[in-house]
Write a protein that holds these residues in place. Structure first.
Motif, PDB file in Angstrom:
ATOM      1  N   ARG A 168      50.237  35.748  43.430  1.00 46.79           N
ATOM      2  CA  ARG A 168      50.050  35.359  42.197  1.00 46.79           C
ATOM      3  C   ARG A 168      49.924  36.702  41.494  1.00 46.79           C
ATOM      4  O   ARG A 168      49.401  37.609  42.095  1.00 46.79           O
ATOM      5  CB  ARG A 168      48.811  34.657  42.306  1.00 46.79           C
ATOM      6  CG  ARG A 168      48.994  32.939  42.715  1.00 46.79           C
ATOM      7  CD  ARG A 168      47.969  32.322  42.448  1.00 46.79           C
ATOM      8  NE  ARG A 168      47.370  32.318  41.013  1.00 46.79           N
ATOM      9  CZ  ARG A 168      46.366  32.088  40.525  1.00 46.79           C
ATOM     10  NH1 ARG A 168      45.410  31.512  41.327  1.00 46.79           N
ATOM     11  NH2 ARG A 168      45.965  31.993  39.237  1.00 46.79           N
ATOM     12  N   SER A 169      49.874  36.650  40.171  1.00 51.67           N
ATOM     13  CA  SER A 169      49.720  37.889  39.561  1.00 51.67           C
ATOM     14  C   SER A 169      48.267  38.208  39.255  1.00 51.67           C
ATOM     15  O   SER A 169      47.246  37.177  38.925  1.00 51.67           O
ATOM     16  CB  SER A 169      50.265  38.005  38.065  1.00 51.67           C
ATOM     17  OG  SER A 169      49.841  38.939  37.129  1.00 51.67           O
ATOM     18  N   PRO A 170      47.802  39.348  39.362  1.00 50.11           N
ATOM     19  CA  PRO A 170      46.214  39.797  39.143  1.00 50.11           C
ATOM     20  C   PRO A 170      45.783  39.953  37.730  1.00 50.11           C
ATOM     21  O   PRO A 170      44.649  40.169  37.375  1.00 50.11           O
ATOM     22  CB  PRO A 170      46.102  41.155  39.975  1.00 50.11           C
ATOM     23  CG  PRO A 170      47.394  41.689  39.849  1.00 50.11           C
ATOM     24  CD  PRO A 170      48.404  40.575  40.047  1.00 50.11           C
ATOM     25  N   ILE A 171      46.801  39.600  36.735  1.00 51.45           N
ATOM     26  CA  ILE A 171      46.406  39.652  35.475  1.00 51.45           C
ATOM     27  C   ILE A 171      45.334  38.463  35.078  1.00 51.45           C
ATOM     28  O   ILE A 171      45.583  37.284  35.610  1.00 51.45           O
ATOM     29  CB  ILE A 171      47.664  39.530  34.368  1.00 51.45           C
ATOM     30  CG1 ILE A 171      48.589  40.621  34.361  1.00 51.45           C
ATOM     31  CG2 ILE A 171      47.369  39.246  32.866  1.00 51.45           C
ATOM     32  CD1 ILE A 171      50.084  40.497  34.154  1.00 51.45           C
ATOM     33  N   GLY A 172      44.408  38.874  34.496  1.00 54.47           N
ATOM     34  CA  GLY A 172      43.315  38.118  34.232  1.00 54.47           C
ATOM     35  C   GLY A 172      42.251  37.807  35.147  1.00 54.47           C
ATOM     36  O   GLY A 172      41.497  36.986  35.171  1.00 54.47           O
ATOM     37  N   TYR A 220      43.074  34.313  47.114  1.00 53.76           N
ATOM     38  CA  TYR A 220      43.631  33.054  46.134  1.00 53.76           C
ATOM     39  C   TYR A 220      44.827  33.973  45.424  1.00 53.76           C
ATOM     40  O   TYR A 220      45.642  33.334  44.720  1.00 53.76           O
ATOM     41  CB  TYR A 220      42.553  32.737  44.822  1.00 53.76           C
ATOM     42  CG  TYR A 220      42.080  33.863  43.833  1.00 53.76           C
ATOM     43  CD1 TYR A 220      42.781  34.103  42.631  1.00 53.76           C
ATOM     44  CD2 TYR A 220      41.031  34.771  44.371  1.00 53.76           C
ATOM     45  CE1 TYR A 220      42.132  35.140  41.970  1.00 53.76           C
ATOM     46  CE2 TYR A 220      40.508  35.864  43.730  1.00 53.76           C
ATOM     47  CZ  TYR A 220      41.283  35.757  42.428  1.00 53.76           C
ATOM     48  OH  TYR A 220      40.669  36.995  41.587  1.00 53.76           O
ATOM     49  N   LEU A 221      45.228  35.363  45.650  1.00 56.14           N
ATOM     50  CA  LEU A 221      46.201  36.108  45.263  1.00 56.14           C
ATOM     51  C   LEU A 221      47.244  36.447  46.150  1.00 56.14           C
ATOM     52  O   LEU A 221      48.476  36.602  45.863  1.00 56.14           O
ATOM     53  CB  LEU A 221      45.810  37.282  44.394  1.00 56.14           C
ATOM     54  CG  LEU A 221      44.919  37.231  43.457  1.00 56.14           C
ATOM     55  CD1 LEU A 221      44.189  38.471  42.809  1.00 56.14           C
ATOM     56  CD2 LEU A 221      45.269  36.409  42.222  1.00 56.14           C
ATOM     57  N   ARG A 239      41.524  43.499  40.880  1.00 54.30           N
ATOM     58  CA  ARG A 239      42.876  44.053  40.570  1.00 54.30           C
ATOM     59  C   ARG A 239      42.898  45.578  41.636  1.00 54.30           C
ATOM     60  O   ARG A 239      43.795  45.724  41.958  1.00 54.30           O
ATOM     61  CB  ARG A 239      42.930  44.596  39.202  1.00 54.30           C
ATOM     62  CG  ARG A 239      43.197  43.263  38.367  1.00 54.30           C
ATOM     63  CD  ARG A 239      43.608  43.517  37.019  1.00 54.30           C
ATOM     64  NE  ARG A 239      42.730  44.127  36.216  1.00 54.30           N
ATOM     65  CZ  ARG A 239      41.884  43.628  35.517  1.00 54.30           C
ATOM     66  NH1 ARG A 239      41.879  42.262  35.254  1.00 54.30           N
ATOM     67  NH2 ARG A 239      40.831  44.513  34.554  1.00 54.30           N
ATOM     68  N   ALA A 240      41.703  46.091  41.428  1.00 52.22           N
ATOM     69  CA  ALA A 240      41.582  47.414  42.503  1.00 52.22           C
ATOM     70  C   ALA A 240      41.872  46.811  43.895  1.00 52.22           C
ATOM     71  O   ALA A 240      42.418  47.877  44.613  1.00 52.22           O
ATOM     72  CB  ALA A 240      40.238  47.912  42.282  1.00 52.22           C
ATOM     73  N   THR A 241      41.267  45.950  44.263  1.00 57.40           N
ATOM     74  CA  THR A 241      41.447  45.506  45.802  1.00 57.40           C
ATOM     75  C   THR A 241      42.943  45.206  46.107  1.00 57.40           C
ATOM     76  O   THR A 241      43.403  45.768  47.293  1.00 57.40           O
ATOM     77  CB  THR A 241      40.691  44.311  46.050  1.00 57.40           C
ATOM     78  OG1 THR A 241      39.307  44.483  45.732  1.00 57.40           O
ATOM     79  CG2 THR A 241      40.912  43.964  47.581  1.00 57.40           C
ATOM     80  N   VAL A 242      43.607  44.752  45.033  1.00 63.79           N
ATOM     81  CA  VAL A 242      45.160  44.403  45.296  1.00 63.79           C
ATOM     82  C   VAL A 242      46.012  45.820  45.317  1.00 63.79           C
ATOM     83  O   VAL A 242      46.738  45.895  46.212  1.00 63.79           O
ATOM     84  CB  VAL A 242      45.820  43.567  43.849  1.00 63.79           C
ATOM     85  CG1 VAL A 242      47.121  43.723  44.050  1.00 63.79           C
ATOM     86  CG2 VAL A 242      45.062  42.243  44.162  1.00 63.79           C
ATOM     87  N   LEU A 243      45.579  46.680  44.614  1.00 57.67           N
ATOM     88  CA  LEU A 243      45.902  47.979  44.541  1.00 57.67           C
ATOM     89  C   LEU A 243      45.823  48.736  46.025  1.00 57.67           C
ATOM     90  O   LEU A 243      46.434  49.481  46.697  1.00 57.67           O
ATOM     91  CB  LEU A 243      45.766  48.738  43.277  1.00 57.67           C
ATOM     92  CG  LEU A 243      46.245  48.455  42.118  1.00 57.67           C
ATOM     93  CD1 LEU A 243      45.691  49.596  40.848  1.00 57.67           C
ATOM     94  CD2 LEU A 243      47.575  48.660  42.293  1.00 57.67           C
ATOM     95  N   GLY A 244      44.348  48.608  46.252  1.00 58.35           N
ATOM     96  CA  GLY A 244      43.958  49.088  47.547  1.00 58.35           C
ATOM     97  C   GLY A 244      44.601  48.673  48.959  1.00 58.35           C
ATOM     98  O   GLY A 244      44.832  49.434  49.722  1.00 58.35           O
ATOM     99  N   LEU A 245      45.224  47.395  48.899  1.00 60.88           N
ATOM    100  CA  LEU A 245      45.987  46.946  49.803  1.00 60.88           C
ATOM    101  C   LEU A 245      47.444  47.135  49.856  1.00 60.88           C
ATOM    102  O   LEU A 245      48.296  47.087  50.815  1.00 60.88           O
ATOM    103  CB  LEU A 245      46.009  45.354  49.827  1.00 60.88           C
ATOM    104  CG  LEU A 245      44.700  44.794  50.343  1.00 60.88           C
ATOM    105  CD1 LEU A 245      44.749  43.454  49.989  1.00 60.88           C
ATOM    106  CD2 LEU A 245      44.345  45.266  51.601  1.00 60.88           C
TER     107      LEU A 245
END
Length: 60
Positions: free
Chosen positions: A13-17, A55-56, A23-29
């Protein structure tokens, strides 16, 4: 030597919103676009990051 365990995660899923920290955790992974995958060492820190944004992402 022991074999290092790994875990592969995919952004589904998109982290937009979402919150800035998520969002930082997504980039950290190491995940960028939707459906991108990243293979990481299975550590408690990485597991905590995955749980935070469960959930993402999908664990493969």
């Amino acid at each position: 030597m022991t074999d290092k365990k790994t875990v592969t995660v995919q952004l589904v899923r998109s982290p937009i919103g979402t919150r800035q920290s998520h969002r930082a955790t997504v980039l950290g992974l190491g995940l960028r676009k939707v459906n991108s995958q990243s293979t990481l060492e299975d550590t408690p820190a990485v597991r905590g990051m995955i749980n935070k944004i469960a959930y993402l992402v999908k664990v493969l």
